[in-house]
Design a protein around this motif. Structure first.
Motif, PDB file in Angstrom:
ATOM      1  N   ALA A 115      14.370 -36.248 -22.886  1.00  0.00           N
ATOM      2  CA  ALA A 115      15.515 -35.502 -23.408  1.00  0.00           C
ATOM      3  C   ALA A 115      15.445 -34.029 -23.001  1.00  0.00           C
ATOM      4  CB  ALA A 115      15.572 -35.637 -24.924  1.00  0.00           C
ATOM      5  N   GLU A 116      14.248 -33.448 -23.029  1.00  0.00           N
ATOM      6  CA  GLU A 116      14.114 -32.047 -22.632  1.00  0.00           C
ATOM      7  C   GLU A 116      14.410 -31.860 -21.148  1.00  0.00           C
ATOM      8  OE1 GLU A 116      13.287 -27.965 -22.788  1.00  0.00           O
ATOM      9  OE2 GLU A 116      13.835 -29.465 -24.290  1.00  0.00           O
ATOM     10  N   LEU A 117      13.925 -32.779 -20.314  1.00  0.00           N
ATOM     11  CA  LEU A 117      14.214 -32.686 -18.886  1.00  0.00           C
ATOM     12  C   LEU A 117      15.709 -32.877 -18.613  1.00  0.00           C
ATOM     13  CD1 LEU A 117      11.179 -34.632 -17.404  1.00  0.00           C
ATOM     14  CD2 LEU A 117      11.664 -32.196 -17.169  1.00  0.00           C
ATOM     15  N   THR A 118      16.349 -33.782 -19.344  1.00  0.00           N
ATOM     16  CA  THR A 118      17.787 -33.983 -19.194  1.00  0.00           C
ATOM     17  C   THR A 118      18.557 -32.716 -19.558  1.00  0.00           C
ATOM     18  OG1 THR A 118      17.575 -36.351 -19.647  1.00  0.00           O
ATOM     19  CG2 THR A 118      19.747 -35.370 -19.963  1.00  0.00           C
TER      20      THR A 118
ATOM     21  N   VAL B 137      12.472 -22.518 -12.721  1.00  0.00           N
ATOM     22  CA  VAL B 137      12.167 -23.653 -11.856  1.00  0.00           C
ATOM     23  C   VAL B 137      13.482 -24.206 -11.328  1.00  0.00           C
ATOM     24  CG1 VAL B 137       9.984 -24.268 -12.959  1.00  0.00           C
ATOM     25  CG2 VAL B 137      12.105 -25.225 -13.830  1.00  0.00           C
ATOM     26  N   SER B 138      13.437 -24.833 -10.182  1.00  0.00           N
ATOM     27  CA  SER B 138      14.652 -25.353  -9.566  1.00  0.00           C
ATOM     28  C   SER B 138      15.089 -26.652 -10.231  1.00  0.00           C
ATOM     29  CB  SER B 138      14.420 -25.593  -8.074  1.00  0.00           C
ATOM     30  OG  SER B 138      13.414 -26.581  -7.881  1.00  0.00           O
ATOM     31  N   CYS B 139      16.349 -26.968 -10.044  1.00  0.00           N
ATOM     32  CA  CYS B 139      16.869 -28.237 -10.566  1.00  0.00           C
ATOM     33  C   CYS B 139      16.219 -29.421  -9.872  1.00  0.00           C
ATOM     34  CB  CYS B 139      18.385 -28.281 -10.405  1.00  0.00           C
ATOM     35  SG  CYS B 139      19.177 -29.745 -11.110  1.00  0.00           S
ATOM     36  N   SER B 140      15.904 -29.255  -8.585  1.00  0.00           N
ATOM     37  CA  SER B 140      15.231 -30.324  -7.855  1.00  0.00           C
ATOM     38  C   SER B 140      13.876 -30.640  -8.474  1.00  0.00           C
ATOM     39  CB  SER B 140      15.064 -29.920  -6.388  1.00  0.00           C
ATOM     40  OG  SER B 140      14.343 -30.903  -5.672  1.00  0.00           O
ATOM     41  N   PHE B 141      13.124 -29.610  -8.873  1.00  0.00           N
ATOM     42  CA  PHE B 141      11.827 -29.830  -9.503  1.00  0.00           C
ATOM     43  C   PHE B 141      11.982 -30.518 -10.859  1.00  0.00           C
ATOM     44  CE2 PHE B 141       8.413 -28.186 -12.299  1.00  0.00           C
ATOM     45  CZ  PHE B 141       7.330 -28.800 -11.670  1.00  0.00           C
TER      46      PHE B 141
ATOM     47  N   VAL C 298       4.000 -12.202 -18.310  1.00  0.00           N
ATOM     48  CA  VAL C 298       4.125 -12.882 -17.027  1.00  0.00           C
ATOM     49  C   VAL C 298       5.533 -13.454 -16.911  1.00  0.00           C
ATOM     50  CG1 VAL C 298       3.240 -14.743 -15.579  1.00  0.00           C
ATOM     51  CG2 VAL C 298       1.670 -13.409 -16.975  1.00  0.00           C
ATOM     52  N   LYS C 299       6.168 -13.246 -15.782  1.00  0.00           N
ATOM     53  CA  LYS C 299       7.533 -13.718 -15.575  1.00  0.00           C
ATOM     54  C   LYS C 299       7.600 -15.233 -15.572  1.00  0.00           C
ATOM     55  CE  LYS C 299       9.017  -9.688 -12.875  1.00  0.00           C
ATOM     56  NZ  LYS C 299       9.590  -9.226 -11.583  1.00  0.00           N
ATOM     57  N   GLY C 300       8.757 -15.733 -15.985  1.00  0.00           N
ATOM     58  CA  GLY C 300       8.952 -17.177 -16.005  1.00  0.00           C
ATOM     59  C   GLY C 300       8.883 -17.802 -14.628  1.00  0.00           C
ATOM     60  N   THR C 301       9.316 -17.066 -13.600  1.00  0.00           N
ATOM     61  CA  THR C 301       9.228 -17.604 -12.241  1.00  0.00           C
ATOM     62  C   THR C 301       7.779 -17.808 -11.809  1.00  0.00           C
ATOM     63  OG1 THR C 301       9.390 -15.322 -11.426  1.00  0.00           O
ATOM     64  CG2 THR C 301      11.421 -16.621 -11.529  1.00  0.00           C
ATOM     65  N   ALA C 302       6.874 -16.920 -12.246  1.00  0.00           N
ATOM     66  CA  ALA C 302       5.458 -17.089 -11.926  1.00  0.00           C
ATOM     67  C   ALA C 302       4.889 -18.326 -12.606  1.00  0.00           C
ATOM     68  CB  ALA C 302       4.675 -15.843 -12.329  1.00  0.00           C
ATOM     69  N   VAL C 303       5.267 -18.544 -13.857  1.00  0.00           N
ATOM     70  CA  VAL C 303       4.840 -19.767 -14.552  1.00  0.00           C
ATOM     71  C   VAL C 303       5.422 -20.995 -13.863  1.00  0.00           C
ATOM     72  CG1 VAL C 303       4.877 -20.997 -16.754  1.00  0.00           C
ATOM     73  CG2 VAL C 303       4.611 -18.518 -16.730  1.00  0.00           C
ATOM     74  N   GLY C 304       6.668 -20.899 -13.423  1.00  0.00           N
ATOM     75  CA  GLY C 304       7.271 -22.017 -12.692  1.00  0.00           C
ATOM     76  C   GLY C 304       6.554 -22.305 -11.389  1.00  0.00           C
TER      77      GLY C 304
ATOM     78  N   LEU D  87      22.760 -28.169 -13.041  1.00  0.00           N
ATOM     79  CA  LEU D  87      23.242 -29.321 -12.295  1.00  0.00           C
ATOM     80  C   LEU D  87      23.994 -28.920 -11.029  1.00  0.00           C
ATOM     81  CD1 LEU D  87      23.477 -32.390 -12.221  1.00  0.00           C
ATOM     82  CD2 LEU D  87      25.564 -32.205 -13.575  1.00  0.00           C
ATOM     83  N   GLU D  88      24.594 -27.725 -11.015  1.00  0.00           N
ATOM     84  CA  GLU D  88      25.350 -27.320  -9.831  1.00  0.00           C
ATOM     85  C   GLU D  88      24.445 -27.099  -8.629  1.00  0.00           C
ATOM     86  OE1 GLU D  88      24.456 -23.676 -12.309  1.00  0.00           O
ATOM     87  OE2 GLU D  88      25.199 -25.708 -12.621  1.00  0.00           O
ATOM     88  N   ASP D  89      23.129 -26.956  -8.852  1.00  0.00           N
ATOM     89  CA  ASP D  89      22.185 -26.758  -7.751  1.00  0.00           C
ATOM     90  C   ASP D  89      21.546 -28.060  -7.268  1.00  0.00           C
ATOM     91  OD1 ASP D  89      22.631 -24.037  -7.985  1.00  0.00           O
ATOM     92  OD2 ASP D  89      21.024 -23.778  -9.452  1.00  0.00           O
ATOM     93  N   ALA D  90      21.917 -29.178  -7.840  1.00  0.00           N
ATOM     94  CA  ALA D  90      21.282 -30.449  -7.497  1.00  0.00           C
ATOM     95  C   ALA D  90      21.867 -31.032  -6.219  1.00  0.00           C
ATOM     96  CB  ALA D  90      21.443 -31.448  -8.643  1.00  0.00           C
ATOM     97  N   ASN D  91      21.046 -31.783  -5.508  1.00  0.00           N
ATOM     98  CA  ASN D  91      21.484 -32.552  -4.346  1.00  0.00           C
ATOM     99  C   ASN D  91      21.696 -34.009  -4.739  1.00  0.00           C
ATOM    100  OD1 ASN D  91      21.218 -30.278  -2.677  1.00  0.00           O
ATOM    101  ND2 ASN D  91      19.033 -30.681  -2.407  1.00  0.00           N
ATOM    102  N   VAL D  92      22.349 -34.735  -3.858  1.00  0.00           N
ATOM    103  CA  VAL D  92      22.604 -36.149  -4.137  1.00  0.00           C
ATOM    104  C   VAL D  92      21.291 -36.914  -4.227  1.00  0.00           C
ATOM    105  CG1 VAL D  92      23.707 -38.245  -3.279  1.00  0.00           C
ATOM    106  CG2 VAL D  92      24.872 -36.046  -3.057  1.00  0.00           C
ATOM    107  N   SER D  93      20.341 -36.611  -3.337  1.00  0.00           N
ATOM    108  CA  SER D  93      19.059 -37.328  -3.359  1.00  0.00           C
ATOM    109  C   SER D  93      18.276 -37.046  -4.630  1.00  0.00           C
ATOM    110  CB  SER D  93      18.228 -36.937  -2.137  1.00  0.00           C
ATOM    111  OG  SER D  93      17.986 -35.538  -2.122  1.00  0.00           O
ATOM    112  N   ASP D  94      18.478 -35.863  -5.226  1.00  0.00           N
ATOM    113  CA  ASP D  94      17.775 -35.552  -6.465  1.00  0.00           C
ATOM    114  C   ASP D  94      18.240 -36.430  -7.615  1.00  0.00           C
ATOM    115  OD1 ASP D  94      16.405 -33.561  -5.132  1.00  0.00           O
ATOM    116  OD2 ASP D  94      17.866 -32.013  -5.642  1.00  0.00           O
ATOM    117  N   LEU D  95      19.502 -36.841  -7.579  1.00  0.00           N
ATOM    118  CA  LEU D  95      20.056 -37.645  -8.672  1.00  0.00           C
ATOM    119  C   LEU D  95      19.752 -39.129  -8.537  1.00  0.00           C
ATOM    120  CD1 LEU D  95      23.534 -35.928  -9.052  1.00  0.00           C
ATOM    121  CD2 LEU D  95      21.581 -35.760 -10.595  1.00  0.00           C
TER     122      LEU D  95
END
Length: 510
Positions: free
Chosen positions: A305-308, A282-286, A220-226, A315-323
């Motif tokens: 630590a894993e999420l960081t 999975v997206s950086c926003s998620f 199963v592709k990683g995108t499907a798991v995401g 990080l280049e895909d993140a928005n200001v509100s996400d941070l």
């Protein structure tokens, strides 16, 4: 839904208040108490099939008699015990996905195995599970859901693991009937897997076990798991923006709030352990939303630590509100929201370290001619320092980068000020050698937005300045190549490479 019928005799059980008896001409000689319900039955059909009742009657018998036997915490309760008793009497019992799990736990508790009698209830239920229920998507899911009500007994008998593995196998193989009858997880999203909505209704432990088996299969592709993780988060994980989560849960009492918080903390930690290894699964926003939840729910340091680490990769895909990661210092939504600056700083530090490591590995892979053309007095770590400061500026809302994207001239301009232009010109009069106009091996995706803005808002004066700098760069290139060509201290191999590089460029220009 598939059903199985056991026994052929009509129902002879009747109820009189809290007592359940059997219509027979023989008086009952065995009383069993299950959940405040008294069953008046007979030894002969039950003891021959139930090892537990044999041992209990042997222990409690006094003078050849058997008093009432109590079965506390019986799996499935009085209904499951009555179905087992009906099987002993030969009365018709209907078994399906809705009751096979409690019946199997009850049969296991009573010892209705092959050791007591051949063709006993436990063996028949196991065969029905393996041959029918666990081969159909909807039935397998229904059985798996029912195991959560009898988690300890099902886990001990191995029913939960069998069901989870069966659901994962059907998911990996694909069920055409389920794919055509099951709605997608997100309305209007044809890219979502057909099974996402079904598995998102499972409890967190069951969901985790199914997804672990799915990932272990490797098909199963990683995108499907995401997609499954995002759908499950929308289904079960509440919003934690501006600490609203804590205010919502404290209305029901502190003890209940602590229990719900603990469940949601476990949910976040389980989901983080299921994150696919692929970078864009999975997206950086998620990822940053999960980090917000982990921060305010008090998840383990390993989870944060894993999420960081994962957020720094994208990080280049993140928005200001996400941070804007809320801090857990505020206790209610009415207070001024506080944001965790340390969490954002940790992400930027991780991002800078990865950029530095990537730049170092790319520098090692450069050709000897390119290494010879670089200026020793401007080391790579200086460039990395500029890039790291630029990353911090972007994380704080700053703007840093102007890249001309001129591959013919090989220009690379860092920043909009004099420092970046000096790096581009590469002037170093002390040794009479100019910096080579080679584009760096690592591309800074952080500055993509700034490139677009600069290209849209450029004016004639800026273009003229760039033209002057291009001329200066070409002159610096010629001076640098000439200096290296006449340098007697350089090895012969380097000089030959420089001459070859100059002749190849001249041939390309003509």
């Amino acid at each position: 839904m598939k059903l199985m019928k056991l026994g052929t005799r009509p129902d002879i059980f009747f109820t009189s208040g809290p007592v359940r008896s059997v219509h027979t001409e023989v008086a009952s000689d065995l009383e069993i108490l299950v959940e405040h319900v008294l069953f008046r039955l007979h030894k002969f059909p039950l003891l021959s099939k139930c090892l537990l009742l044999q041992s209990l009657c042997a222990e409690s018998s006094s003078g050849g008699g058997c008093s009432a036997v109590e079965l506390p915490d019986f799996p499935g309760g009085a209904e499951a015990f009555e179905a087992c008793a009906k099987f002993c009497y030969g009365v018709t019992v209907t078994v399906g996905a809705h009751n096979v799990a409690p019946l199997r736990c009850a049969a296991g508790r009573l010892g209705m195995t092959e050791a007591a009698e051949r063709g006993n209830l436990a063996a028949k239920l196991d065969a029905f599970l393996a041959s029918c229920l666990l081969r159909r998507w909807k039935d397998a899911l229904a059985v798996l859901r029912s195991t959560s009500r009898h988690a300890a007994a099902c886990e001990e008998l191995g029913v939960t693991s069998r069901c989870a593995d069966a659901v994962a196998a059907l998911l990996v193989a694909g069920d055409p009937a389920s794919a055509s009858t099951t709605a997608p997880a997100v309305a209007g999203s044809s890219a979502s897997p057909w099974w996402v909505r079904d598995v998102s209704d499972l409890d967190v432990d069951l969901f985790w076990r199914v997804m672990v088996a799915v990932k272990a299969a490797g098909t199963v592709k990683g995108t499907a798991v995401g997609d499954a993780l995002k759908a499950y988060a929308r289904r079960w994980l509440p919003s934690v923006s501006n600490n609203v989560y804590l205010a919502e849960q404290t209305d029901d009492g502190d003890s209940n709030a602590e229990l719900i918080t603990g469940n949601h903390r476990l949910l976040v930690e389980k989901m983080v352990s299921l994150l696919p290894a692929e970078r864009n699964a999975v997206s950086c926003s998620f990822l940053l939303k999960l980090l917000k939840a982990a921060n305010i729910l008090g998840a383990s340091p390993a989870t944060k630590a894993e999420l960081t680490r994962r957020a720094a990769l994208q990080l280049e895909d993140a928005n200001v509100s996400d941070l804007l990661i809320p801090s857990s210092s505020a206790s209610s939504a009415t207070e001024t929201p506080y944001y965790d600056v340390d969490a954002v700083a940790a992400i930027l530090e991780e991002f800078a370290m990865r950029q530095a490591a990537a730049a170092g590995s790319a520098s090692e892979a450069m050709s000897p001619a390119a290494v010879a053309l670089q200026t020793p007095e401007v080391p790579v770590r200086r460039e990395l320092g500029v890039r790291r400061r630029a990353a911090v500026d972007v994380g704080c809302g700053g703007v840093a980068r102007r890249d001309g994207q001129d591959r013919e001239a090989g220009r690379w301009v860092l920043g909009g000020g004099g420092q970046g232009r000096q790096l581009a010109a590469g002037q170093d009069d002390r040794h009479g050698r100019g910096r080579a106009g080679l584009r760096p091996p690592v591309h800074d995706d952080l500055y993509r937005a700034v490139d677009t803005t600069s290209g849209a808002s450029g004016d004639g004066q800026e273009l003229e300045e760039e033209a002057v700098q291009g001329a200066q760069l070409q002159e610096a290139l010629r001076d640098g190549v000439h200096a290296r060509r006449q340098n007697e201290m350089l090895p012969l191999r380097v000089v030959v490479q420089v001459l070859f590089f100059e002749n190849a460029r001249a041939a390309a220009a003509t």
